[in-house]
Design a protein around this motif. Structure first.
Motif, short mmCIF file in Angstrom:
data_model
loop_
_atom_site.label_atom_id
_atom_site.label_comp_id
_atom_site.label_asym_id
_atom_site.label_seq_id
_atom_site.Cartn_x
_atom_site.Cartn_y
_atom_site.Cartn_z
N VAL A 36 0.79 -1.23 0.00
CA VAL A 36 0.00 0.00 0.00
C VAL A 36 0.83 1.28 0.00
O VAL A 36 0.28 2.35 -0.19
N SER A 37 2.13 1.21 0.19
CA SER A 37 2.91 2.43 0.34
C SER A 37 3.05 3.22 -0.96
O SER A 37 3.20 4.43 -0.92
N GLY A 38 2.99 2.60 -2.10
CA GLY A 38 3.17 3.31 -3.35
C GLY A 38 1.90 3.88 -3.94
O GLY A 38 1.94 4.54 -4.96
N ARG A 39 0.80 3.67 -3.30
CA ARG A 39 -0.47 4.14 -3.86
C ARG A 39 -0.66 5.63 -3.63
O ARG A 39 -0.28 6.18 -2.62
N ASP A 40 -1.30 6.27 -4.62
CA ASP A 40 -1.68 7.67 -4.45
C ASP A 40 -2.93 7.74 -3.59
O ASP A 40 -3.71 6.79 -3.53
N ARG A 41 -3.10 8.88 -2.98
CA ARG A 41 -4.31 9.06 -2.18
C ARG A 41 -5.50 9.18 -3.14
O ARG A 41 -5.37 9.72 -4.24
N PRO A 42 -6.67 8.71 -2.73
CA PRO A 42 -7.83 8.83 -3.61
C PRO A 42 -8.19 10.30 -3.85
O PRO A 42 -8.10 11.12 -2.94
N HIS A 43 -8.56 10.62 -5.06
CA HIS A 43 -8.92 11.99 -5.43
C HIS A 43 -10.43 12.13 -5.37
O HIS A 43 -11.15 11.56 -6.19
N ASP A 44 -10.91 12.87 -4.39
CA ASP A 44 -12.34 13.09 -4.21
C ASP A 44 -12.58 14.60 -4.17
O ASP A 44 -12.39 15.24 -3.12
N PRO A 45 -12.97 15.21 -5.29
CA PRO A 45 -13.13 16.67 -5.34
C PRO A 45 -14.15 17.20 -4.33
O PRO A 45 -13.93 18.26 -3.73
N GLU A 46 -15.22 16.47 -4.10
CA GLU A 46 -16.23 16.94 -3.15
C GLU A 46 -15.67 16.96 -1.72
O GLU A 46 -15.90 17.89 -0.96
N ARG A 47 -14.95 15.93 -1.36
CA ARG A 47 -14.35 15.88 -0.02
C ARG A 47 -13.31 17.00 0.15
O ARG A 47 -13.23 17.63 1.20
N LEU A 48 -12.53 17.28 -0.89
CA LEU A 48 -11.56 18.36 -0.84
C LEU A 48 -12.25 19.71 -0.69
O LEU A 48 -11.82 20.55 0.11
N ARG A 49 -13.35 19.92 -1.41
CA ARG A 49 -14.09 21.17 -1.30
C ARG A 49 -14.61 21.38 0.12
O ARG A 49 -14.49 22.46 0.69
N ARG A 50 -15.16 20.30 0.73
CA ARG A 50 -15.67 20.41 2.10
C ARG A 50 -14.53 20.70 3.08
O ARG A 50 -14.70 21.48 4.02
N PHE A 51 -13.39 20.08 2.85
CA PHE A 51 -12.24 20.31 3.72
C PHE A 51 -11.80 21.78 3.66
O PHE A 51 -11.54 22.41 4.68
N ILE A 52 -11.74 22.33 2.45
CA ILE A 52 -11.32 23.73 2.30
C ILE A 52 -12.35 24.66 2.92
O ILE A 52 -11.98 25.64 3.58
#
Length: 73
Positions: free
Chosen positions: A33-49
């Motif tokens: 699992v160490s080489g995997r990129d983090r999942p890209h979730d635009p909605e979750r990023l928007r809520r975080f910001i």
């Protein structure tokens, strides 16, 4: 007597083998699992910001400053 293991010796040996197996399994898991990129979730990023505490005072009592704010849409 030579060659006779006490119950303590057996417990230590079995525990060592189990712990070594668990360590190898965990290292294999990290390797997968160490080489995997983090999942890209635009909605979750928007809520975080939106919920980021940019204007709330931090532990030092000073307001956090954002030197590179995101552009407005």
């Amino acid at each position: 007597m030579i060659g006779v293991m006490t119950p303590f010796d057996i417990i230590v040996s079995v525990t060592s083998v189990v712990l070594a197996g668990a360590t190898v399994a965990y290292a294999a898991y990290l390797g997968r699992v160490s080489g995997r990129d983090r999942p890209h979730d635009p909605e979750r990023l928007r809520r975080f910001i939106e919920n980021a505490p940019y204007e709330q005072p931090g532990p030092s009592g000073r307001k956090a400053r954002c030197s590179n704010p995101l552009p407005e849409k």
